[in-house]
Design a protein around this motif. Structure first.
Motif, short mmCIF file in Angstrom:
data_model
loop_
_atom_site.label_atom_id
_atom_site.label_comp_id
_atom_site.label_asym_id
_atom_site.label_seq_id
_atom_site.Cartn_x
_atom_site.Cartn_y
_atom_site.Cartn_z
N LEU A 20 24.51 37.68 39.18
CA LEU A 20 24.08 36.91 40.33
C LEU A 20 25.30 36.58 41.20
O LEU A 20 26.38 36.34 40.68
N SER A 21 25.07 36.56 42.49
CA SER A 21 26.13 36.21 43.44
C SER A 21 25.68 35.01 44.26
O SER A 21 24.50 34.87 44.57
N CYS A 22 26.64 34.19 44.61
CA CYS A 22 26.39 33.05 45.48
C CYS A 22 27.43 33.12 46.60
O CYS A 22 28.61 32.85 46.36
N ALA A 23 26.99 33.49 47.78
CA ALA A 23 27.88 33.59 48.93
C ALA A 23 27.80 32.30 49.74
O ALA A 23 26.70 31.88 50.13
N ALA A 24 28.95 31.70 49.97
CA ALA A 24 29.01 30.41 50.65
C ALA A 24 29.64 30.55 52.02
O ALA A 24 30.54 31.36 52.23
N SER A 25 29.16 29.75 52.96
CA SER A 25 29.74 29.73 54.30
C SER A 25 29.53 28.36 54.92
O SER A 25 28.68 27.59 54.47
N GLY A 26 30.33 28.09 55.93
CA GLY A 26 30.14 26.88 56.71
C GLY A 26 30.77 25.62 56.16
O GLY A 26 30.53 24.53 56.66
N PHE A 27 31.62 25.76 55.14
CA PHE A 27 32.25 24.56 54.59
C PHE A 27 33.22 23.95 55.60
O PHE A 27 33.97 24.66 56.25
N THR A 28 33.24 22.63 55.64
CA THR A 28 34.21 21.92 56.46
C THR A 28 35.60 22.03 55.84
O THR A 28 36.60 22.21 56.53
N PHE A 29 35.64 21.90 54.53
CA PHE A 29 36.89 22.01 53.80
C PHE A 29 37.01 23.40 53.20
O PHE A 29 36.10 24.21 53.29
N SER A 30 38.11 23.66 52.53
CA SER A 30 38.32 24.96 51.92
C SER A 30 37.37 25.16 50.76
O SER A 30 37.03 24.22 50.03
N PHE A 31 36.96 26.39 50.58
CA PHE A 31 36.11 26.75 49.45
C PHE A 31 36.77 26.34 48.14
O PHE A 31 36.10 25.99 47.18
N ASP A 32 38.12 26.35 48.15
CA ASP A 32 38.87 25.99 46.95
C ASP A 32 38.66 24.54 46.54
O ASP A 32 38.99 24.16 45.42
N ASP A 33 38.15 23.73 47.43
CA ASP A 33 37.98 22.30 47.15
C ASP A 33 36.65 21.98 46.46
O ASP A 33 36.41 20.82 46.10
N TYR A 34 35.83 22.97 46.29
CA TYR A 34 34.48 22.71 45.79
C TYR A 34 34.27 23.21 44.37
O TYR A 34 34.88 24.19 43.94
N ALA A 35 33.40 22.52 43.69
CA ALA A 35 32.85 23.03 42.44
C ALA A 35 31.55 23.75 42.78
O ALA A 35 30.76 23.25 43.60
N ARG A 56 38.94 23.84 42.22
CA ARG A 56 40.20 23.10 42.38
C ARG A 56 41.20 23.47 41.29
O ARG A 56 42.41 23.51 41.53
N ASP A 57 40.70 23.71 40.09
CA ASP A 57 41.62 24.04 39.02
C ASP A 57 41.18 25.24 38.19
O ASP A 57 41.86 25.59 37.22
N GLY A 58 40.07 25.85 38.56
CA GLY A 58 39.59 27.04 37.85
C GLY A 58 38.85 26.76 36.57
O GLY A 58 38.44 27.70 35.88
N SER A 59 38.64 25.50 36.24
CA SER A 59 37.93 25.19 35.00
C SER A 59 36.49 25.69 35.06
O SER A 59 35.86 25.64 36.12
N THR A 60 36.02 26.15 33.93
CA THR A 60 34.65 26.64 33.84
C THR A 60 33.90 25.89 32.76
O THR A 60 34.49 25.44 31.77
N TYR A 61 32.60 25.78 32.95
CA TYR A 61 31.76 25.03 32.04
C TYR A 61 30.44 25.79 31.84
O TYR A 61 29.94 26.44 32.77
N TYR A 62 29.92 25.68 30.62
CA TYR A 62 28.69 26.37 30.29
C TYR A 62 27.78 25.46 29.47
O TYR A 62 28.25 24.69 28.63
N ALA A 63 26.49 25.61 29.71
CA ALA A 63 25.53 24.94 28.84
C ALA A 63 25.58 25.61 27.46
O ALA A 63 25.84 26.81 27.36
#
Length: 127
Positions: A20-35, A56-63
């Protein structure tokens, strides 16, 4: 206007894989600032968080239910987050949503910090 667009869903046989892909656009801040989180909702069930990456730090989480089968990654140059899924089973059938916002620590992946949501994409796993 922030937009999150999911793609890559569809009908898959049990045991198969998809991305699956999630393409994001339109952020006010940098994409790097979001989870960026992936959530799913199966018929008749509550929405659950399955994976999240904190850009922000590359951390990943999984159920717990998906550990070892789901892998999340982010291509910050493309403002796109991917969810690689393997060993699909019928219980993975759901509408999958991506969401963007702040990571909120907790016992599970929570949607409380998510400010923006995609429309969702259906994944159907046949047995």
């Amino acid at each position: 206007e922030v937009q999150l667009v999911e793609s890559g869903g569809g009908l898959v046989q049990a045991g198969g894989s998809l991305r699956l892909s999630c393409a994001a656009s339109g952020f006010t801040f940098s994409f790097d600032d979001y989870a960026i989180g992936w959530f799913r909702q199966a018929p008749g069930k509550e929405r659950e968080g399955v994976s999240l990456i904190n850009n922000r730090d590359g951390s990943t989480y999984y159920a717990d239910s998906v550990k070892g089968r789901f892998s999340i990654s982010s291509d910050n140059a493309k403002n796109t987050v991917y969810l690689q899924i393997k060993s699909l089973n019928p219980e993975d059938t759901a509408v999958y949503y991506c969401a963007a916002g702040d990571y909120v620590p907790g016992p599970k992946i929570m949607d409380v910090g998510m400010d923006y949501w995609g429309k969702g994409i259906l994944v159907t796993v046949s047995s």
